[in-house]
Scaffold this motif. Structure first.
Motif, PDB file in Angstrom:
ATOM      1  N   ASP A  32      17.246 -53.217 -91.753  1.00 63.25           N
ATOM      2  CA  ASP A  32      17.322 -54.292 -92.605  1.00 63.25           C
ATOM      3  C   ASP A  32      15.858 -54.601 -93.612  1.00 63.25           C
ATOM      4  OD1 ASP A  32      19.665 -55.358 -91.753  1.00 63.25           O
ATOM      5  OD2 ASP A  32      18.736 -56.718 -90.519  1.00 63.25           O
ATOM      6  N   VAL A  33      16.268 -54.648 -94.900  1.00 63.15           N
ATOM      7  CA  VAL A  33      14.837 -54.796 -95.885  1.00 63.15           C
ATOM      8  C   VAL A  33      14.788 -56.286 -96.198  1.00 63.15           C
ATOM      9  CG1 VAL A  33      14.175 -54.190 -98.189  1.00 63.15           C
ATOM     10  CG2 VAL A  33      15.262 -52.534 -96.708  1.00 63.15           C
ATOM     11  N   PRO A  34      13.477 -56.689 -95.988  1.00 61.90           N
ATOM     12  CA  PRO A  34      13.302 -58.060 -96.360  1.00 61.90           C
ATOM     13  C   PRO A  34      13.430 -58.170 -97.893  1.00 61.90           C
ATOM     14  CG  PRO A  34      11.438 -57.205 -95.260  1.00 61.90           C
ATOM     15  CD  PRO A  34      12.398 -56.009 -95.561  1.00 61.90           C
ATOM     16  N   LYS A  35      14.323 -59.496 -98.215  1.00 63.42           N
ATOM     17  CA  LYS A  35      14.501 -59.907 -99.563  1.00 63.42           C
ATOM     18  C   LYS A  35      13.208 -60.052-100.331  1.00 63.42           C
ATOM     19  CE  LYS A  35      18.567 -62.148-100.092  1.00 63.42           C
ATOM     20  NZ  LYS A  35      19.594 -63.092-100.002  1.00 63.42           N
ATOM     21  N   LEU A  36      13.034 -59.859-101.487  1.00 67.38           N
ATOM     22  CA  LEU A  36      12.001 -60.573-102.405  1.00 67.38           C
ATOM     23  C   LEU A  36      12.432 -62.124-102.586  1.00 67.38           C
ATOM     24  CD1 LEU A  36      11.837 -57.793-105.136  1.00 67.38           C
ATOM     25  CD2 LEU A  36      10.144 -58.239-103.346  1.00 67.38           C
ATOM     26  N   SER A  37      11.448 -62.832-102.403  1.00 67.19           N
ATOM     27  CA  SER A  37      11.495 -64.206-102.729  1.00 67.19           C
ATOM     28  C   SER A  37      10.256 -64.957-103.235  1.00 67.19           C
ATOM     29  CB  SER A  37      11.884 -65.102-101.520  1.00 67.19           C
ATOM     30  OG  SER A  37      10.804 -64.888-100.361  1.00 67.19           O
ATOM     31  N   GLY A  38      10.359 -66.197-103.757  1.00 71.28           N
ATOM     32  CA  GLY A  38       9.161 -66.608-104.494  1.00 71.28           C
ATOM     33  C   GLY A  38       8.667 -65.960-105.401  1.00 71.28           C
ATOM     34  N   VAL A  39       7.337 -65.932-105.433  1.00 69.54           N
ATOM     35  CA  VAL A  39       6.711 -65.234-106.307  1.00 69.54           C
ATOM     36  C   VAL A  39       6.895 -63.849-106.653  1.00 69.54           C
ATOM     37  CG1 VAL A  39       4.086 -64.808-107.125  1.00 69.54           C
ATOM     38  CG2 VAL A  39       4.768 -66.927-106.336  1.00 69.54           C
ATOM     39  N   SER A  40       6.999 -63.132-105.566  1.00 69.17           N
ATOM     40  CA  SER A  40       7.360 -61.769-105.506  1.00 69.17           C
ATOM     41  C   SER A  40       8.653 -61.553-106.143  1.00 69.17           C
ATOM     42  CB  SER A  40       7.695 -61.205-104.107  1.00 69.17           C
ATOM     43  OG  SER A  40       6.304 -61.396-103.605  1.00 69.17           O
ATOM     44  N   ALA A  41       9.735 -62.222-105.930  1.00 68.96           N
ATOM     45  CA  ALA A  41      11.052 -62.047-106.806  1.00 68.96           C
ATOM     46  C   ALA A  41      10.836 -62.370-108.486  1.00 68.96           C
ATOM     47  CB  ALA A  41      12.067 -63.155-106.250  1.00 68.96           C
ATOM     48  N   GLU A  42      10.008 -63.446-108.499  1.00 72.25           N
ATOM     49  CA  GLU A  42       9.551 -63.902-110.082  1.00 72.25           C
ATOM     50  C   GLU A  42       8.861 -62.250-110.594  1.00 72.25           C
ATOM     51  OE1 GLU A  42       7.673 -67.456-110.386  1.00 72.25           O
ATOM     52  OE2 GLU A  42       8.869 -68.438-109.114  1.00 72.25           O
ATOM     53  N   ASP A  62      -1.479 -64.788-106.017  1.00 77.56           N
ATOM     54  CA  ASP A  62      -1.390 -65.712-105.026  1.00 77.56           C
ATOM     55  C   ASP A  62       0.222 -65.716-104.570  1.00 77.56           C
ATOM     56  OD1 ASP A  62      -3.898 -66.249-104.584  1.00 77.56           O
ATOM     57  OD2 ASP A  62      -3.895 -68.163-105.368  1.00 77.56           O
ATOM     58  N   GLY A  63       0.578 -65.469-103.293  1.00 81.73           N
ATOM     59  CA  GLY A  63       2.142 -65.644-103.159  1.00 81.73           C
ATOM     60  C   GLY A  63       2.714 -64.328-103.150  1.00 81.73           C
ATOM     61  N   GLY A  64       2.129 -63.532-103.933  1.00 77.03           N
ATOM     62  CA  GLY A  64       2.867 -62.223-104.202  1.00 77.03           C
ATOM     63  C   GLY A  64       2.789 -61.318-102.988  1.00 77.03           C
ATOM     64  N   ASP A  65       3.925 -60.497-102.775  1.00 77.53           N
ATOM     65  CA  ASP A  65       3.633 -59.507-101.584  1.00 77.53           C
ATOM     66  C   ASP A  65       3.746 -58.107-102.249  1.00 77.53           C
ATOM     67  OD1 ASP A  65       4.034 -57.756 -99.528  1.00 77.53           O
ATOM     68  OD2 ASP A  65       5.471 -59.135 -98.469  1.00 77.53           O
ATOM     69  N   LYS A  66       2.596 -57.551-102.628  1.00 73.65           N
ATOM     70  CA  LYS A  66       2.544 -56.350-103.195  1.00 73.65           C
ATOM     71  C   LYS A  66       3.306 -55.337-102.447  1.00 73.65           C
ATOM     72  CE  LYS A  66      -1.059 -55.176-106.093  1.00 73.65           C
ATOM     73  NZ  LYS A  66      -2.256 -54.713-106.351  1.00 73.65           N
ATOM     74  N   GLU A  67       3.081 -55.111-101.173  1.00 75.79           N
ATOM     75  CA  GLU A  67       3.681 -54.096-100.269  1.00 75.79           C
ATOM     76  C   GLU A  67       5.281 -54.104-100.387  1.00 75.79           C
ATOM     77  OE1 GLU A  67       3.909 -50.550 -99.097  1.00 75.79           O
ATOM     78  OE2 GLU A  67       1.969 -51.539 -99.753  1.00 75.79           O
ATOM     79  N   LEU A  68       5.900 -55.334-100.618  1.00 75.22           N
ATOM     80  CA  LEU A  68       7.248 -55.509-100.435  1.00 75.22           C
ATOM     81  C   LEU A  68       7.770 -55.219-101.943  1.00 75.22           C
ATOM     82  CD1 LEU A  68       9.597 -56.235 -98.915  1.00 75.22           C
ATOM     83  CD2 LEU A  68       9.645 -58.691 -99.626  1.00 75.22           C
ATOM     84  N   LEU A  69       6.994 -55.537-102.816  1.00 77.17           N
ATOM     85  CA  LEU A  69       7.344 -55.208-104.222  1.00 77.17           C
ATOM     86  C   LEU A  69       7.419 -53.583-104.263  1.00 77.17           C
ATOM     87  CD1 LEU A  69       5.567 -57.837-106.546  1.00 77.17           C
ATOM     88  CD2 LEU A  69       7.845 -57.328-106.490  1.00 77.17           C
ATOM     89  N   ARG A  70       6.280 -53.010-103.828  1.00 80.39           N
ATOM     90  CA  ARG A  70       6.199 -51.536-103.897  1.00 80.39           C
ATOM     91  C   ARG A  70       7.494 -50.907-103.235  1.00 80.39           C
ATOM     92  NH1 ARG A  70       0.956 -51.059-102.411  1.00 80.39           N
ATOM     93  NH2 ARG A  70       0.210 -51.303-104.545  1.00 80.39           N
ATOM     94  N   THR A  71       7.716 -51.531-102.099  1.00 77.26           N
ATOM     95  CA  THR A  71       8.986 -51.076-101.138  1.00 77.26           C
ATOM     96  C   THR A  71      10.179 -51.203-102.172  1.00 77.26           C
ATOM     97  OG1 THR A  71       7.905 -51.507 -99.150  1.00 77.26           O
ATOM     98  CG2 THR A  71      10.171 -51.413 -99.262  1.00 77.26           C
ATOM     99  N   HIS A  72      10.365 -52.199-102.726  1.00 74.69           N
ATOM    100  CA  HIS A  72      12.000 -52.365-103.515  1.00 74.69           C
ATOM    101  C   HIS A  72      11.686 -51.600-104.968  1.00 74.69           C
ATOM    102  CE1 HIS A  72      14.268 -55.804-101.713  1.00 74.69           C
ATOM    103  NE2 HIS A  72      12.946 -55.933-100.801  1.00 74.69           N
ATOM    104  N   HIS A  73      10.499 -51.373-105.457  1.00 72.68           N
ATOM    105  CA  HIS A  73      10.584 -50.869-106.624  1.00 72.68           C
ATOM    106  C   HIS A  73       9.869 -49.305-106.712  1.00 72.68           C
ATOM    107  CE1 HIS A  73      11.938 -54.305-109.143  1.00 72.68           C
ATOM    108  NE2 HIS A  73      11.350 -55.073-108.086  1.00 72.68           N
ATOM    109  N   VAL A  74       9.508 -48.885-105.798  1.00 74.90           N
ATOM    110  CA  VAL A  74       8.954 -47.465-105.682  1.00 74.90           C
ATOM    111  C   VAL A  74       9.837 -46.671-104.544  1.00 74.90           C
ATOM    112  CG1 VAL A  74       7.034 -46.100-105.282  1.00 74.90           C
ATOM    113  CG2 VAL A  74       6.861 -48.478-106.502  1.00 74.90           C
ATOM    114  N   HIS A  75       9.355 -47.134-103.236  1.00 81.27           N
ATOM    115  CA  HIS A  75       9.716 -46.321-102.098  1.00 81.27           C
ATOM    116  C   HIS A  75      11.149 -46.243-101.720  1.00 81.27           C
ATOM    117  CE1 HIS A  75       5.763 -46.232-101.275  1.00 81.27           C
ATOM    118  NE2 HIS A  75       5.357 -47.619-100.978  1.00 81.27           N
TER     119      HIS A  75
END
Length: 127
Positions: A32-42, A62-75
């Motif tokens: 399972d891959v965590p969903k982007l939410s909140g600031v990260s989704a924006e 603040d509130g952004g999850d850089k590693e999760l964003l990197r996972t969704h948009h790079v890895h």
């Protein structure tokens, strides 16, 4: 083995996040891959150039999850493009891709050792 094939294998294994995901899939059918939410989704919806600059820089939001964003948009896109994984973005699930068995021999020696491998950022060269 062709040069392009070798580049894809090494590129897939070049990052710890990608290696850990691939090693996990050795013994599991899916992840399972965590969903982007909140600031990260924006942030994911913002201009691609700005997102790329944010992910490659040291700036924090603040509130952004850089590693999760990197996972969704790079890895995940990279591994999916190479067909080492299949990424169902709607279900937020990753499974083994059609070429997973090609990378398996490189993953098996890493199984159980990945936690001990230092992240690239922690490696320092002496002069």
């Amino acid at each position: 083995m062709g040069l392009i094939h070798q580049v894809e294998l090494f590129d897939a294994l070049a990052d710890g996040t990608r290696r850990r995901l691939l090693v996990f899939l050795l013994d599991h059918e899916s992840r399972d891959v965590p969903k982007l939410s909140g600031v990260s989704a924006e942030m994911a919806e913002m201009n691609r150039v700005l997102l790329r600059e944010y992910l490659s820089g040291s700036r924090r939001v603040d509130g952004g999850d850089k590693e999760l964003l990197r996972t969704h948009h790079v890895h995940l896109p990279k591994l999916d493009e190479f067909d080492f994984i299949d990424w169902d973005q709607e279900a937020n699930v990753v499974t083994k891709g059609s070429r997973f068995d090609e990378i398996r021999p490189l993953l098996e020696p890493l199984e159980g050792r990945e936690e001990r491998v230092a992240p690239v950022a922690d490696v320092r060269l002496r002069r």
